[in-house]
Structure formats: C-alpha cells, structure tokens
Design a protein around this motif. Structure first.
Motif, PDB file in Angstrom:
ATOM      1  N   UNK B 190      46.715  21.281  46.208  1.00  0.00           N
ATOM      2  CA  UNK B 190      45.528  20.651  47.074  1.00  0.00           C
ATOM      3  C   UNK B 190      45.702  21.360  48.582  1.00  0.00           C
ATOM      4  N   UNK B 191      46.732  21.698  48.928  1.00  0.00           N
ATOM      5  CA  UNK B 191      46.589  22.387  50.215  1.00  0.00           C
ATOM      6  C   UNK B 191      45.782  23.316  50.620  1.00  0.00           C
ATOM      7  N   UNK B 221      41.252  12.031  42.949  1.00  0.00           N
ATOM      8  CA  UNK B 221      42.671  11.792  44.112  1.00  0.00           C
ATOM      9  C   UNK B 221      42.699  12.988  44.708  1.00  0.00           C
ATOM     10  N   UNK B 222      42.154  14.281  44.231  1.00  0.00           N
ATOM     11  CA  UNK B 222      42.209  15.376  45.095  1.00  0.00           C
ATOM     12  C   UNK B 222      41.624  15.091  46.318  1.00  0.00           C
ATOM     13  N   UNK B 225      42.962  11.757  48.493  1.00  0.00           N
ATOM     14  CA  UNK B 225      44.388  12.244  49.241  1.00  0.00           C
ATOM     15  C   UNK B 225      44.264  13.231  50.091  1.00  0.00           C
ATOM     16  N   UNK B 227      43.931  15.647  53.357  1.00  0.00           N
ATOM     17  CA  UNK B 227      44.238  15.382  54.745  1.00  0.00           C
ATOM     18  C   UNK B 227      43.313  16.120  55.471  1.00  0.00           C
TER      19      UNK B 227
END
Lengths: 253, 248
Positions: B190-191, B221-222, B225, B227
């Motif tokens: 995800x980052x 959710x990816x 959530x 950032x």
C-alpha cells in the motif's frame, strides 16, 4: 479481557533496502491497534550490513513491550550463519529464523538450509519463509524441507502469494509442521479456506508491514468470516504458543 | 463518489462468476456508486455475446454502470471489428485486454491493430498487467511508449510480485509513460500507492477491485486506509476515472 490482543507475525525494520526504522512500524501498529509485532531486516546476515542482527536487537530493546526479533540469515555462510543465528537466539533474545531464498538464491531444501533449520528446530524457534510465486519460494519446494526436518515449525509467509495459495494449503494439509501466514496475499476467502482445511491452530495473522498496512491486513482476517475463537487463534494464540517455546530446549514438538 | 474501476461480469471459464443482481446488492451495501464493467472470459469462449451482456447491464442502469468491451487480439481483424462494434453500436467506452487468459505478450505486434482502433475511437485501454511472462510492467511500458496518444490503465498496481521486487519496474513504467495509470487492485504494497500519488502524480492511481478475482469489500480498504488527504482520495475513488472515461 476487554480487547482481543494481537501479535503481528511478520514485519520489517531495517536501515538499508527500504529504509524503515522501528518508529515506522510502531506508528502503523498503533493505528491498527496491534499490540506487538515480530520484526526482521530486509537484508540477510551475514550480508550487506555487518550489524543487521544488532539493529534488530537494538530495536527490540528500544520497544521491549512491542517488538520481538527474528534473525534473517543467509544459510550459504554455513557454520558461520548457524553460529550467528544461535547467538541471536541465546544472547539477543530473538525468537525465530527468517529465510528468504529469493534473496540468497538457494533452494529451501538445500543442505545448508537444512542445517540451519535443524538448528532452529533444536532451539525450538519457528522458521518463517518468504513463500510466494517465484522460483525457490514455492510452497511445494518449501514442503521438501518440512519433510526433511519434521521437528522444525515452518511458517509459509504470504501463504503462497498471488497464485500459489492453494499449493500452500495443500502442503500444510500434508505436513503437520507447516503453518500458514496471511500477509500481503489479497484473498480473505483463502484465509477461511485455510482454516477449514487445516484448522485455525496453524494459521497466523501477519501484515508484512510497514509496506503492507497492518490496519488493512487485520481487516482482511476479519473479512474471512471466522468465529471469534478462530480469530483469536490467528491474531494471538498460535504465534504466542510458538514464541513461548522459542529457546527452550526441553519442549520438543 | 466512489467508482469501482474494474468489475467483471458473467460465468468465467476459470471458475469465477458474477451477476448484475449480486453486484448491485453488494455495491449498495458497500456504498459504491458506480462501476466499470467488463466480461469474464466465458466458458463458451466467445467474447461478443459477453460484450452484449455488459451493454445490456449498462442500458438497464446507466446511472450505475459504464461498459468496457473485451477482445482477443489473436482474432486479428475480427478483434478490431468487435471493438468498433462495441463502441459504436453497443455504447461501450473502452477496451479490456487480458494477456494472461488470452495468452499473448501485451507488447506483441498482434496487439497494435486493437490499440490503433482504440486510438481512433478515443477510448482507453485497460490491461490486466503484472503477469511476468505477458504483461510485466516493462512490457506494458513498451506498448504504452509506442502509443502516447492512448490512455492505458494497468490493473494490479501494474505488478504482481509479493517480494516487492517489481515495484521499481512499475514505478519506472509510470515515470516513463505519462499515459499510464495504475489500479489499486490487489497491490503489494500500500505504501507504493502513497508513493506514486505523492511523487508521480495524484492522477496516476485509480480505485478498482477487480471483483470477482479479488474481494470488492477488502479492496476498498486500500484507498480507505491510505495515508493521503481527502482530495487525493477523491481522485483515487472516482475523479481520475471520470476524467479517463469522460463520465459525468
């Protein structure tokens, strides 16, 4: 207990590779309300850095209530790697062995791998493998090692990745010393299938953070449709039992 | 607004299935406003009737759906004709290529007539990217560089590798090809999505679940959530897709 305790069975801390100091994973664990995490480097020891194991030990010392260390080793260094691993368990308080065959380019059932995994079995520490879709990390390849060292508790990290999850479940059905770990692979339904096929006692929650977000990875387990008891086994009980044995010679499986 | 950028319909040759009824029910529950539909490869092997199935779904619910046809470049001129028919007659607005299931390297010359037709029709090309032998990010980039006027959407974050060893190639593809965006579907890690949004551009990542290959609820959710700021998330949820498909 007001809240289910959670241990994340696979995360990373390192000062090279993807630079991730312990603070990065701690922040994500806080967001995810995960209590503790097992950490390991991105590099193997011996290898690119001379103090990879010390960096893990220092990170754990900085956050003793949050972080638990695994030693990520390169079995190609033979006795030197075995000695360093044993030192990490006995003197740094580490709890397990991490192996990433794609990183050090040896078959998971190579004689040198068997030797270090035998040491892990002797020390009662779990062995976490990178287990994905690439050569040297396929479930059926790691299964050969599980057969050669039946006393070792072998965890298939990522449960076979994108395309080998069924193989991971198959080999876990055949070998009682294989555990499956949920990180990064994208299928909540596969977690349920794993629990139905081998029982909840051999499936572990993990995130592979900080790259993969522990919040998302926890959510994946919750979407698998498990009972509260089964979830508790995945999130806490199974890895807690493995960690309690680690380093204790008297308790053979 | 939330748009799911890739949803497959039909009864697939490889065991997946999804009906419009099941899909709409789930979209309502998950508060997904719209979806971009494309066929699964059917058991009977013929894609034309599946493109019609997608067109029917769009015709019944134009407020919720936009359709993308699927063609097999091995069909040669017939694939080009089917793309043209799908866009002109059936009202579909893009073309989906699955190099793994139809078994062709995405940068092979057999793909060029289809992409040239997409360029003529002014529709984007959606690619099942990340399959090492047929749609490695270097291969997707190789195609995209030859057709700078075409917009490409690379599924699976442009790479399928649970070691993270393909992330640098997916990034290189995005850096080299301003005409490529990636989907959030199935991504490791995800980052990487956060990095692409920050360093390559806020209009280079789109939400797509790829259901039924992936779990629609989990895939959300990816984005949820991530950032990222609200504006960046809105671009991922729907803004960039609306611009790509010119969907008001």
């Amino acid at each position: 207990m007001s809240r289910q305790e959670i241990i994340d069975s696979h995360t990373h801390v390192d000062k090279v590779g993807w630079f991730d100091p312990p603070e990065t994973i701690i922040r994500l664990l806080d967001e995810a309300k995960v209590d503790r995490a097992i950490i390991m480097t991105y590099v193997d020891a011996p290898g690119r850095t001379s103090d990879a194991l010390e960096y893990i030990a220092e990170s754990c010392a900085r956050y003793p209530d949050r972080l638990i260390g695994y030693a990520r080793m390169n079995p190609g260094y033979g006795q030197q790697a075995i000695d360093m691993f044993e030192h990490a368990i006995r003197h740094y308080g580490m709890k397990g062995l991490k192996l990433h065959p794609v990183s050090y380019l040896q078959h998971p059932a190579s004689p040198q791998t068997v030797a270090i995994v035998q040491k892990a079995a002797e020390l009662n520490t779990p062995v976490l493998f990178h287990c994905g879709d690439e050569e040297l990390s396929l479930p059926l390849q790691i299964a050969r090692l599980a057969e050669l060292v039946p006393d070792a508790r072998i965890i298939l990290g990522h449960c076979g990745g994108y395309f080998h999850t069924k193989d991971a479940i198959r080999v876990a059905q055949r070998h009682a010393n294989i555990y499956l770990e949920t990180s990064a692979m994208p299928y909540p339904a596969m977690i349920r299938q794993a629990v139905e096929s081998i029982g909840a006692h051999r499936v572990l929650y993990a995130s592979d953070g900080p790259g993969c977000d522990p919040t998302i990875e926890v959510r994946k387990v919750r979407l698998a449709g498990l009972s509260p008891d089964e979830e508790h086994q995945l999130f806490f009980e199974n890895i807690d039992s493995l960690l309690r044995l680690a380093g204790r010679k008297e308790a053979q499986p | 607004m939330i748009i799911d950028g890739r949803v497959h319909l039909g009864e697939g040759l490889f065991g997946q299935r999804q009906t419009v009824t099941d899909l709409l029910e789930r979209m309502d529950r998950l508060q997904i406003d719209r979806a971009i539909l494309t066929p699964l490869r059917p058991q009977h092997y013929h894609l034309a009737s599946e493109n019609e199935r997608v067109a029917d779904a769009v015709r019944n619910r134009p407020d919720r759906f936009l359709g993308v046809c699927r063609v097999d470049p091995w069909q040669g001129a017939d694939a080009v004709t089917e793309l043209r028919r799908s866009v002109r007659d059936l009202g579909l607005r893009g073309v989906y290529l699955n190099p793994w299931e139809e078994n062709f390297p995405i940068n092979d010359e057999i793909v060029h007539p289809v992409v040239r037709e997409a360029a003529r029709l002014g529709v984007p090309v959606l690619i099942n990217a990340g399959q090492v032998r047929v749609s490695h990010p270097t291969q997707v980039a190789d195609l995209a560089r030859q057709f700078p006027e075409v917009r490409f959407i690379a599924a699976n974050g442009g790479n399928l590798n649970i070691s993270g060893m393909l992330l640098s190639e997916a990034r290189a593809m995005l850096d080299a090809c301003p005409n490529v965006v990636i989907e959030t579907s199935g991504t490791y890690r995800e980052d990487f999505l956060e990095e692409v949004m920050a360093e390559v551009g806020p209009d280079r990542v789109v939400f797509a679940s790829g259901t039924p290959y992936y779990d629609q609820e989990f895939e959300m959710e990816r984005v949820r959530c991530a950032h990222l700021g609200e504006q960046e998330k809105m671009a991922m949820w729907s803004g960039t897709l609306r611009q790509l498909y010119q969907w008001d």
